[in-house]
Design an enzyme around this catalytic site. Structure first.
Site, PDB file in Angstrom:
ATOM      1  N   TYR A  34       0.814  -1.217   0.000  1.00 46.64           N
ATOM      2  CA  TYR A  34       0.000   0.000   0.000  1.00 46.64           C
ATOM      3  C   TYR A  34       0.850   1.271   0.000  1.00 46.64           C
ATOM      4  O   TYR A  34       0.471   2.286  -0.581  1.00 46.64           O
ATOM      5  CB  TYR A  34      -0.906   0.028   1.235  1.00 46.64           C
ATOM      6  CG  TYR A  34      -2.074  -0.909   1.182  1.00 46.64           C
ATOM      7  CD1 TYR A  34      -3.035  -0.815   0.181  1.00 46.64           C
ATOM      8  CD2 TYR A  34      -2.246  -1.893   2.156  1.00 46.64           C
ATOM      9  CE1 TYR A  34      -4.120  -1.669   0.141  1.00 46.64           C
ATOM     10  CE2 TYR A  34      -3.329  -2.751   2.129  1.00 46.64           C
ATOM     11  CZ  TYR A  34      -4.262  -2.637   1.117  1.00 46.64           C
ATOM     12  OH  TYR A  34      -5.330  -3.479   1.077  1.00 46.64           O
TER      13      TYR A  34
ATOM     14  N   SER B  39      -1.641  -6.897  -7.196  1.00 50.04           N
ATOM     15  CA  SER B  39      -1.823  -5.760  -6.296  1.00 50.04           C
ATOM     16  C   SER B  39      -2.343  -6.222  -4.957  1.00 50.04           C
ATOM     17  O   SER B  39      -2.936  -7.298  -4.832  1.00 50.04           O
ATOM     18  CB  SER B  39      -2.810  -4.763  -6.896  1.00 50.04           C
ATOM     19  OG  SER B  39      -4.137  -5.287  -6.848  1.00 50.04           O
ATOM     20  N   ASP B  40      -2.102  -5.409  -3.932  1.00 51.20           N
ATOM     21  CA  ASP B  40      -2.881  -5.571  -2.715  1.00 51.20           C
ATOM     22  C   ASP B  40      -4.275  -5.022  -3.001  1.00 51.20           C
ATOM     23  O   ASP B  40      -4.501  -4.311  -3.987  1.00 51.20           O
ATOM     24  CB  ASP B  40      -2.219  -4.841  -1.543  1.00 51.20           C
ATOM     25  CG  ASP B  40      -2.578  -5.457  -0.194  1.00 51.20           C
ATOM     26  OD1 ASP B  40      -3.621  -6.128  -0.109  1.00 51.20           O
ATOM     27  OD2 ASP B  40      -1.812  -5.263   0.761  1.00 51.20           O
ATOM     28  N   TRP B  41      -5.194  -5.354  -2.134  1.00 50.63           N
ATOM     29  CA  TRP B  41      -6.610  -5.036  -2.368  1.00 50.63           C
ATOM     30  C   TRP B  41      -6.849  -3.536  -2.137  1.00 50.63           C
ATOM     31  O   TRP B  41      -6.623  -3.019  -1.048  1.00 50.63           O
ATOM     32  CB  TRP B  41      -7.474  -5.871  -1.447  1.00 50.63           C
ATOM     33  CG  TRP B  41      -7.818  -7.228  -1.972  1.00 50.63           C
ATOM     34  CD1 TRP B  41      -9.082  -7.737  -2.078  1.00 50.63           C
ATOM     35  CD2 TRP B  41      -6.950  -8.259  -2.470  1.00 50.63           C
ATOM     36  NE1 TRP B  41      -9.044  -9.025  -2.615  1.00 50.63           N
ATOM     37  CE2 TRP B  41      -7.753  -9.355  -2.858  1.00 50.63           C
ATOM     38  CE3 TRP B  41      -5.566  -8.353  -2.650  1.00 50.63           C
ATOM     39  CZ2 TRP B  41      -7.219 -10.530  -3.404  1.00 50.63           C
ATOM     40  CZ3 TRP B  41      -5.025  -9.525  -3.188  1.00 50.63           C
ATOM     41  CH2 TRP B  41      -5.844 -10.590  -3.552  1.00 50.63           C
ATOM     42  N   GLY B  42      -7.273  -2.835  -3.189  1.00 50.24           N
ATOM     43  CA  GLY B  42      -7.498  -1.402  -3.092  1.00 50.24           C
ATOM     44  C   GLY B  42      -6.231  -0.584  -3.217  1.00 50.24           C
ATOM     45  O   GLY B  42      -6.193   0.561  -2.762  1.00 50.24           O
TER      46      GLY B  42
END
Length: 737
Positions: A243, A274-277
């Protein structure tokens, strides 16, 4: 000189937990071989098919913006549709590094919880960590998942980080070797493992707005080296980006991290998810991101029709889209997801898996103090007071996306956020493994009574009329939130002080996600660091308290005396960022500069060596119920060996720690080798190690340099207490990865 040499224990070392023939096989996947098959498949894909596996949803009811969940998805972290015409399976993804996560009970099932990663690291036992990875990978597969979002390897730059419990250590060698072992275990089940969170993900406060400043050399010698070793040893099929920002760019949008370092310098052939969001725009594809995960949490679905349009109009975008597919397919084929499908409903040997979790917990428990040999406890004790920590019900667990729960859910669950979609993710939960019940089983003739400790006077009165008082002190941590300081919350320091004043035989058991301060240390007889001890934590702890298990854990993180010893005594952003699971600011700012150049690569014990400050307990520290001697190391080139002897009366395990202490006249402190060895009383064994040349080198101008000169090495019982030094001359060398 071969730069890809890894410090490792001798193959002949005997570990406490036996490994089956199947587990002992080398199941490292071959990404390079799988890439050729992926090339052939990409050549057969239509334009429409090229945007099927490049993005996916989070199939979780109530987990954010509403999405339609396909019938073949499983409630969990992620789902990516397959392509039946080409035999490409759907990806079914689950969190996390400590087991198949509970997702607040939404799936209606359960799983075996490993102890926290920092607890695992305290074992200093790669073979054991591999067994744990194989166990959780087997459960993921049995439940129908073929991707496990495991492999947390970020270094513990700040012990207040809410995810400290999810990561292994503050040292790049220890973290990298253990992460590699865990990943090998997971992927031995034909389940893709990630390695995460790439990179420099050092805090949760404002986690999407932390902007890390660090020189490339310092990054390569610390956090990036941990990832590099983990990737080389584990061959994870996927890397999950982070993030935080690095040098102004989101980590999932960092050309430097994803293209230049990961794919070009290291030659990584798997895919970056990706990480989530964590995806800000479609430009992330050009900057190295291959897959958009949990797309409904991002500002838009960038890797579907949007990237298809770019590819149709621009050859560069078309080539990038082909590469994205090639990398994802390489991971699928290398892990054998198409040849070995994982339908839900597979058999799980719950008893065997519980024993794996218990073995990991036992080897991770660290004995920090044992004045007068108060431990192990005698089974003939007549009365034992058990105080605090919900110890009558269970053992504490870290929260967030790594939360695992056994059958029946938590024994105790305390809400932290009262409402909202993330409330269930950040509840304070306890596994159903009661330390009090386990203590009773160990001392059946004793009167064992419990007080929660809300009323200090009541707890002290019980302690005063008991032979022994065992105080359970907890420090709850979670993804999304950092702890503001290293104190024990809820007045537990005062509780311990009062109990110790009432009973001279007071033992403190710490259930923490990382280091804590101990203002009462001089007033108690014993301190046991149990961490978050997983599905069988109560039984493991009682086994140590009563001597069935000789404690052998060694700290994988330094315990500061207080926050003033840290490179950043005040947590960056704590003055204006409101706690928020999503990492979003509430103060009107959108950037949080964080200067990692203060410490550079000197994290943890290296920082203490540089500053001369003395931690409360140093990296590598841990006591035993027996005694050991370690002879002066023999070092020749990049090979080293140390003979260890058990000089006590009990069988036990020791951990050899070999440190570089000076280089060409410059003081250094770097762990360059380690090995855990089990010894009977009077027995000796030689521990052989191979030193990774990168641990002796500086990274600059795009490569590694070992300066010529005298190199001094010493063996230590920890990073502070070192034996006699051995000096070796080294020639100057330089190489690129």
């Amino acid at each position: 000189m071969n730069p890809r040499l890894f410090a490792c224990t001798a193959l002949a070392l005997a570990f406490a937990a036996p490994i089956s023939a199947a587990e002992s096989q080398d199941n490292t996947i071959d990404l390079a071989a799988a890439q050729k098959r992926a090339d052939a498949t990409v050549a057969q894909m239509s334009a429409q098919e090229k945007t099927v596996i490049t993005h996916g949803i989070m199939p979780l009811p109530g987990g954010g913006p509403k999405v339609d969940i396909p019938k073949d998805a499983i409630i969990g972290a992620g789902y990516v549709a397959g392509i039946e015409r080409l035999g490409i399976p759907a990806l079914r993804e689950t969190d996390a590094s400590l087991g198949v996560t509970w997702v607040s009970g939404a799936r209606g099932d359960w799983a075996t919880a490993l102890p926290s990663a920092v607890s695992q690291a305290a074992s200093w036992n790669p073979a054991l960590i591999r067994r744990g990875g194989a166990m959780i990978g087997a459960e993921a597969r049995a439940k129908g998942f073929n991707v496990l979002l495991a492999g947390g390897v970020n270094l513990a730059r700040d012990p207040r980080n809410g995810r400290t419990f999810e990561y292994f250590s503050e040292d790049p060698l220890l973290s990298g070797v253990l992460a590699g072992a865990a990943i090998r275990g997971v992927q031995s089940n034909h389940v893709i493992s990630t390695i995460k969170h790439f990179a420099l993900n050092g805090q949760e406060t404002g986690r999407k707005y932390v902007d890390v400043k660090i020189a490339p050399g310092a990054a390569h010698e610390s956090d990036l080296l941990a990832f590099q070793i983990g990737i080389e040893q584990g061959q994870p099929a996927s890397v999950m980006c982070a993030y935080n920002r690095v040098h102004g760019a989101q980590a999932c949008d960092s050309d430097w991290l994803l293209n230049k370092v990961l794919k070009q310098e290291w030659g990584y052939k798997g895919f970056v998810m990706s990480d989530w969001g964590a995806v800000p725009s479609i430009q992330t594809a050009i900057n190295g991101l291959d897959h958009q995960s949990g797309e409904q949490l991002d500002p838009g679905v960038f890797f579907g029709s949007q990237i298809a349009g770019k590819a149709a109009a621009d050859k560069a975008w078309s080539a990038r889209l082909d590469d994205m597919n090639r990398r994802i397919l390489t991971a699928i084929y290398a892990a054998g997801l198409d040849k070995y499908p994982a339908p839900p409903g597979g058999a799980i040997d719950w008893d065997a898996h519980a024993l794996v979790a218990e073995d990991v917990a036992k080897q991770g428990i660290v004995l920090l103090k044992n004045e007068g040999g108060v431990l192990p406890l005698a089974r003939t004790a007549k009365s034992i007071a058990v105080i605090g920590g919900y110890a009558d019900g269970g053992v504490l667990s870290g929260a967030g996306s790594s939360q695992v729960m056994g059958k029946g859910g938590p024994a105790v669950k305390l809400p932290v956020a009262g409402s909202g979609i993330w409330a269930g993710f950040i509840s304070e939960s306890y596994h159903r493994s009661s330390p009090m019940a386990a203590i009773k089983a160990q001392a059946p003739g004793a009167t064992v009574l419990y007080r929660q400790g809300q009323y200090i006077k009541d707890a002290a009165e019980l302690a005063a009329r008991s032979e022994v008082a065992v105080v359970f002190a907890t420090q709850w941590m979670t993804e999304g939130l950092d702890v503001p300081d290293l104190s024990l919350p809820r007045g537990q320091d005062a509780l311990i002080e009062a109990v110790a004043a009432a009973n001279p035989n007071t033992i403190v058991v710490l259930e923490t996600g990382g280091p804590v301060k101990m203002p009462w240390l001089g007033k108690v007889k014993a301190v046991v660091e149990a961490w978050y001890s997983g599905a069988r934590g109560g039984e493991a702890l009682a086994s140590v308290l009563f001597g069935d298990t000789n404690p052998s854990g060694r700290l994988p993180v330094s315990f500061p005396a207080d926050e003033s010893q840290l490179p950043r005594p005040r947590l960056d952003g704590s003055d204006w960022v409101e706690p928020d699971f999503g990492g979003n600011p509430k103060g009107g700012k959108d950037n949080l500069p964080t200067d990692y150049d203060i410490e550079g690569s000197d994290i943890g014990y290296r920082w203490y060596a540089r500053t001369g400050a003395k931690p409360l307990f140093p990296f590598g520290y841990g006591l035993s119920y027996t005694t050991f001697t370690q002879e002066k190391p023999a070092v020749k080139g990049l090979s080293a060996s140390v003979t260890v002897t058990n000089t006590g009366q009990r069988a036990g395990a020791d951990v050899v720690q070999l440190y570089l202490i000076s280089r060409a006249g410059e003081n250094k402190r770097r762990l360059v080798g380690f090995g855990r060895v089990e010894l009977a009383p009077g027995a000796s064994r030689k521990v052989a190690m191979t030193i990774d040349a990168r641990l002796l080198a500086d990274w600059k101008d795009g490569g590694w340099t070992v300066p010529a000169g005298d190199y001094a090495f010493a063996v230590g019982s920890d990073a502070e207490h070192l034996g006699a030094a051995v000096s070796v001359k080294m020639k100057s060398r330089r190489w690129k990865d």
